[in-house]
Design a protein around this motif. Structure first.
Motif, PDB file in Angstrom:
ATOM      1  N   ASP A 293       3.470 -26.329 -35.263  1.00 34.71           N
ATOM      2  CA  ASP A 293       2.490 -25.456 -35.926  1.00 34.71           C
ATOM      3  C   ASP A 293       1.829 -24.664 -35.041  1.00 34.71           C
ATOM      4  O   ASP A 293       1.681 -23.331 -35.428  1.00 34.71           O
ATOM      5  CB  ASP A 293       1.442 -26.429 -36.511  1.00 34.71           C
ATOM      6  N   GLU A 294       1.538 -24.779 -33.598  1.00 32.08           N
ATOM      7  CA  GLU A 294       1.207 -23.843 -32.930  1.00 32.08           C
ATOM      8  C   GLU A 294       2.076 -22.862 -32.649  1.00 32.08           C
ATOM      9  O   GLU A 294       1.578 -21.539 -32.528  1.00 32.08           O
ATOM     10  CB  GLU A 294       0.617 -24.730 -31.397  1.00 32.08           C
ATOM     11  N   ARG A 295       3.591 -23.275 -32.344  1.00 30.03           N
ATOM     12  CA  ARG A 295       4.489 -22.340 -31.998  1.00 30.03           C
ATOM     13  C   ARG A 295       4.475 -21.197 -33.359  1.00 30.03           C
ATOM     14  O   ARG A 295       4.851 -19.814 -33.115  1.00 30.03           O
ATOM     15  CB  ARG A 295       5.660 -22.647 -31.820  1.00 30.03           C
ATOM     16  N   ASP A 296       4.509 -21.674 -34.443  1.00 36.01           N
ATOM     17  CA  ASP A 296       4.535 -20.942 -35.656  1.00 36.01           C
ATOM     18  C   ASP A 296       3.679 -19.864 -36.020  1.00 36.01           C
ATOM     19  O   ASP A 296       3.542 -18.615 -36.093  1.00 36.01           O
ATOM     20  CB  ASP A 296       4.651 -21.828 -36.925  1.00 36.01           C
ATOM     21  N   LYS A 297       2.289 -20.216 -35.471  1.00 37.24           N
ATOM     22  CA  LYS A 297       1.182 -19.401 -35.463  1.00 37.24           C
ATOM     23  C   LYS A 297       1.169 -18.380 -34.520  1.00 37.24           C
ATOM     24  O   LYS A 297       0.981 -17.253 -34.634  1.00 37.24           O
ATOM     25  CB  LYS A 297      -0.430 -20.258 -35.077  1.00 37.24           C
ATOM     26  N   GLU A 298       1.811 -18.696 -33.327  1.00 37.96           N
ATOM     27  CA  GLU A 298       2.018 -17.613 -32.164  1.00 37.96           C
ATOM     28  C   GLU A 298       2.900 -16.637 -32.678  1.00 37.96           C
ATOM     29  O   GLU A 298       2.912 -15.422 -32.444  1.00 37.96           O
ATOM     30  CB  GLU A 298       2.486 -18.138 -30.921  1.00 37.96           C
ATOM     31  N   ALA A 300       3.979 -15.986 -35.905  1.00 31.70           N
ATOM     32  CA  ALA A 300       3.355 -14.988 -37.118  1.00 31.70           C
ATOM     33  C   ALA A 300       2.144 -13.972 -36.666  1.00 31.70           C
ATOM     34  O   ALA A 300       2.042 -13.222 -37.403  1.00 31.70           O
ATOM     35  CB  ALA A 300       2.728 -16.050 -38.133  1.00 31.70           C
ATOM     36  N   ALA A 301       1.649 -14.333 -35.622  1.00 35.31           N
ATOM     37  CA  ALA A 301       0.567 -13.529 -35.129  1.00 35.31           C
ATOM     38  C   ALA A 301       1.191 -11.975 -34.657  1.00 35.31           C
ATOM     39  O   ALA A 301       0.469 -11.111 -35.005  1.00 35.31           O
ATOM     40  CB  ALA A 301      -0.132 -13.834 -33.771  1.00 35.31           C
ATOM     41  N   PRO A 305      -0.498  -6.920 -39.972  1.00 33.19           N
ATOM     42  CA  PRO A 305      -0.472  -5.653 -39.562  1.00 33.19           C
ATOM     43  C   PRO A 305      -2.161  -5.528 -39.067  1.00 33.19           C
ATOM     44  O   PRO A 305      -3.174  -6.102 -38.977  1.00 33.19           O
ATOM     45  CB  PRO A 305      -0.558  -5.477 -40.995  1.00 33.19           C
ATOM     46  N   PRO A 306      -2.212  -4.140 -38.302  1.00 30.22           N
ATOM     47  CA  PRO A 306      -3.293  -3.996 -37.661  1.00 30.22           C
ATOM     48  C   PRO A 306      -4.361  -3.418 -38.743  1.00 30.22           C
ATOM     49  O   PRO A 306      -4.146  -3.085 -39.807  1.00 30.22           O
ATOM     50  CB  PRO A 306      -2.719  -2.799 -36.670  1.00 30.22           C
ATOM     51  N   ASN A 307      -5.828  -3.538 -38.239  1.00 34.28           N
ATOM     52  CA  ASN A 307      -6.637  -3.211 -39.188  1.00 34.28           C
ATOM     53  C   ASN A 307      -6.924  -1.409 -39.449  1.00 34.28           C
ATOM     54  O   ASN A 307      -7.203  -0.877 -38.106  1.00 34.28           O
ATOM     55  CB  ASN A 307      -8.199  -3.613 -38.744  1.00 34.28           C
ATOM     56  N   GLU A 308      -6.723  -0.968 -40.263  1.00 32.43           N
ATOM     57  CA  GLU A 308      -6.615   0.614 -40.352  1.00 32.43           C
ATOM     58  C   GLU A 308      -7.935   0.993 -40.639  1.00 32.43           C
ATOM     59  O   GLU A 308      -8.217   2.160 -40.007  1.00 32.43           O
ATOM     60  CB  GLU A 308      -5.888   1.009 -41.922  1.00 32.43           C
TER      61      GLU A 308
END
Length: 336
Positions: A293-298, A300-301, A305-308
């Motif tokens: 789960d920790e690797r999947d979160k890393e 997916a990060a 998308p960045p905050n426009e």
């Protein structure tokens, strides 16, 4: 009662040296040949094979004068000496034994043959067992030699001996008094006492021996007293604990629980072998799931998308700069 038998001794004159030791010749052996044969053997390393083969005629010639037979076995790497019917000196076989022992320790043949003379003894000092660490052993062995062999040469001159440092041994030849000093210096050197201290002490003793007034006096007041210096002079410990705040209890602290005690408390100790394996397997899978789960979160990060909204103030500032430039241009045109 004191002896009253006092007569003149015409054979006892002043020109006789009573301390002189005469050479033992064949005529002095009144008993004739020995009843049994005595022999000694010694092994030598492989690298000494070529040298011993070349020097063996010289060794054989020196031993034949004493009536000792010698053999060199190059196949087994072995030297042997034994008595013959021509042997007349009982101590010659012991000198021959020391001779082959010195030859096996890389002492040159012309030097080793001097052991056959009266008043010359030898001592082979084993130094490898005195130091456990190999690096320390090599450094301390080098101290005996000194820079360009100067320390070794000084010891040879002061003790009137021949010293050879070879491998794990130190071979010495000379009078008994000198051999005793050499052994003391070598053993102290391997125990981390530098030989230069002993060299200074021997030099002072040599000068004191020349003075007849100090012959029967104690020399300890003239000899240097070298004290061992400790490198760490700090007396304050690293961690200072205040024992006044502690409450004194005569009982020792409780004993920590062992692995078996913890298994008995959890009930794992009473499980069967297969049940224990299932428990371990379940714990392993749980750890793998958490790590997955920790690797999947890393991973997916990277796809978030960045905050426009954060970029809008920058764009407004850029538009304001552009509008200001256009107004300046229009004012320039009007003036023209």
């Amino acid at each position: 009662m004191p002896s009253t038998h006092k007569k003149d001794k015409p054979w006892d004159t002043d020109d006789i040296d009573k301390w002189k030791i005469d050479d033992f010749n064949a005529e002095d052996n009144k008993g004739g040949t020995f009843a049994e044969e005595s022999s000694f053997a010694c092994l030598f390393p492989k690298y000494r094979e070529v040298y011993l083969k070349q020097a063996w005629p010289l060794i054989t010639k020196a031993l034949e004068k004493r009536g000792i037979a010698c053999t060199l076995d190059l196949v087994e790497g072995r030297m042997e000496v034994k008595t013959t019917r021509k042997t007349f000196d009982p101590s010659s076989i012991l000198d021959a034994r020391d001779l082959i022992k010195l030859l096996s320790r890389s002492v040159p043949a012309p030097q080793a043959i001097k052991i056959l003379d009266d008043g010359v003894a030898c001592d082979v000092i084993k130094i490898r067992g005195l130091v456990r660490n190999k690096e320390k052993f090599v450094k301390r062995r080098q101290r005996i030699l000194g820079p360009n062999g100067s320390t070794l040469k000084a010891l040879e001159l002061l003790t009137e001996t021949y010293i050879l440092v070879q491998g794990n041994t130190v071979s010495a030849m000379g009078p008994f008094k000198g051999l005793k000093e050499v052994r003391r210096v070598v053993e102290d050197c391997m125990n981390n006492v530098h030989p230069i201290y002993h060299v200074k002490e021997l030099m002072i003793k040599r000068e004191l021996a020349k003075d007849p007034n100090l012959k029967n006096e104690n020399w300890s007041r003239f000899l240097p007293n070298f004290k061992r210096r400790t490198l760490n002079k700090r007396r304050i410990p690293f961690k200072v604990t205040d024992k006044t705040k502690r409450v004194y209890t005569p009982f020792p602290p409780p004993q920590e629980k062992s692995k078996v005690d913890l298994q008995i408390e959890s009930g794992e100790y009473f499980l069967a072998k297969q049940a224990k394996e299932r428990v371990h397997k379940a714990e392993k899978l749980e750890k793998q799931k958490v790590r997955k789960d920790e690797r999947d979160k890393e991973r997916a990060a990277a796809f978030v998308p960045p905050n426009e909204d954060a970029d809008e103030p920058k764009r407004k500032k850029k538009r304001q700069h552009e509008d200001g430039d256009e107004k300046v241009r229009k004012m320039v045109k009007v003036e023209q």
